[in-house]
Design a protein around this motif. Structure first.
Motif: not given
Length: 270
Positions: A237-250
């Motif tokens: 993604m080019g950043h580490l602002r992981v969206d709270p709704n991001y369900a991938m990677y477990s």
């Protein structure tokens, strides 16, 4: 022990110990070495996504397509949800959207059509919910795809079953959006959340009760494996602002929320 002004012996100072309670989850429990490890890869402790203009989201969508050769799904965080919102405007034939925005999607080849049906407005869905409650005396809308072990693919559904499935998903999303609204995500990502304070009041007035179902579970994983997932996410993604709704990677998004909350408690000495 020391003497108090009254001459009585003062009680010994209380020892500050760790808060008692259940053992912390190993995959989100924080210690100083873990905090330093996350800071070494520039993990942002505040996950609230910065507001972006429509043009900024559109450019993000274009880059997503260039880098991966496909369009994002709703499971892929903010950009997937944003595209879903644009499809909703297209389905409603929103005048401003069709005049100013739709031509831009045509230029980059985005298909906004969705199963050739007209998206229902909030008012229409709300009235549908009111009627369901009047007939059934409750608002527990069943999943039509589970009735009788139905395993049809969505593209093979009859029009009646497809509409029943959309109504079921609408009601399910009310519960999801309510939890997001209470967390404050609805303020940061308004396109994702169809609820407002007025709509919540409107639903409560008809006796609708929001569920207290827990958020999607975060599976236990080795800490080092989670850090590797963060690094893979940043590479992708080019950043580490992981969206709270991001369900991938477990459910990496849910884990990131847990870690951020624990970091706040850790700093406050909790």
């Amino acid at each position: 022990a020391t003497a108090s002004p009254s001459g009585a012996e003062a009680p010994p100072p209380k020892k500050r110990g760790r808060r008692r309670g259940p053992a912390p989850r190993t995959n989100s429990h924080l210690s100083r070495p873990r905090v330093l490890r996350l800071e070494s890869i520039a993990f942002p402790w505040t996950l609230m996504m910065p507001r972006s203009t429509w043009e900024g989201r559109f450019e993000e969508l274009r880059r997503f397509r260039e880098e991966r050769g496909r369009w994002p799904t709703t499971k892929e965080g903010t950009i997937g949800g944003w595209l879903k919102g644009q499809r909703r405007l297209f389905a409603k034939n929103d005048a401003e959207f069709m005049r100013d925005k739709y031509p831009k999607f045509q230029e980059i080849g985005v298909s906004l059509r969705h199963n050739n049906y007209t998206c229902m407005s909030w008012e229409d869905r709300f009235q549908q919910l009111v009627e369901f409650g009047r007939v059934n005396r409750h608002f527990n809308v069943p999943n039509p795809l589970r009735e009788g072990g139905n395993s049809q693919y969505l593209k093979d559904l009859t029009p009646e079953l497809a509409e029943a499935n959309r109504f079921y998903k609408f009601v399910a999303k009310l519960h999801i959006d309510y939890r997001a609204f209470r967390r404050g995500d609805g303020v940061a990502m308004p396109i994702h959340n169809m609820l407002t304070a007025e709509r919540i009041l409107q639903l409560r007035e008809i006796g609708f009760e929001f569920g207290r179902k827990a958020e999607k579970s975060v599976p236990e994983m080795d800490w080092s494996a989670r850090v590797q997932q963060l690094e893979a996410f940043r590479s992708e993604m080019g950043h580490l602002r992981v969206d709270p709704n991001y369900a991938m990677y477990s459910n990496l998004g849910g884990w990131a929320v847990e870690v951020s909350e624990r970091h706040r408690a850790w700093r406050e000495g909790g």
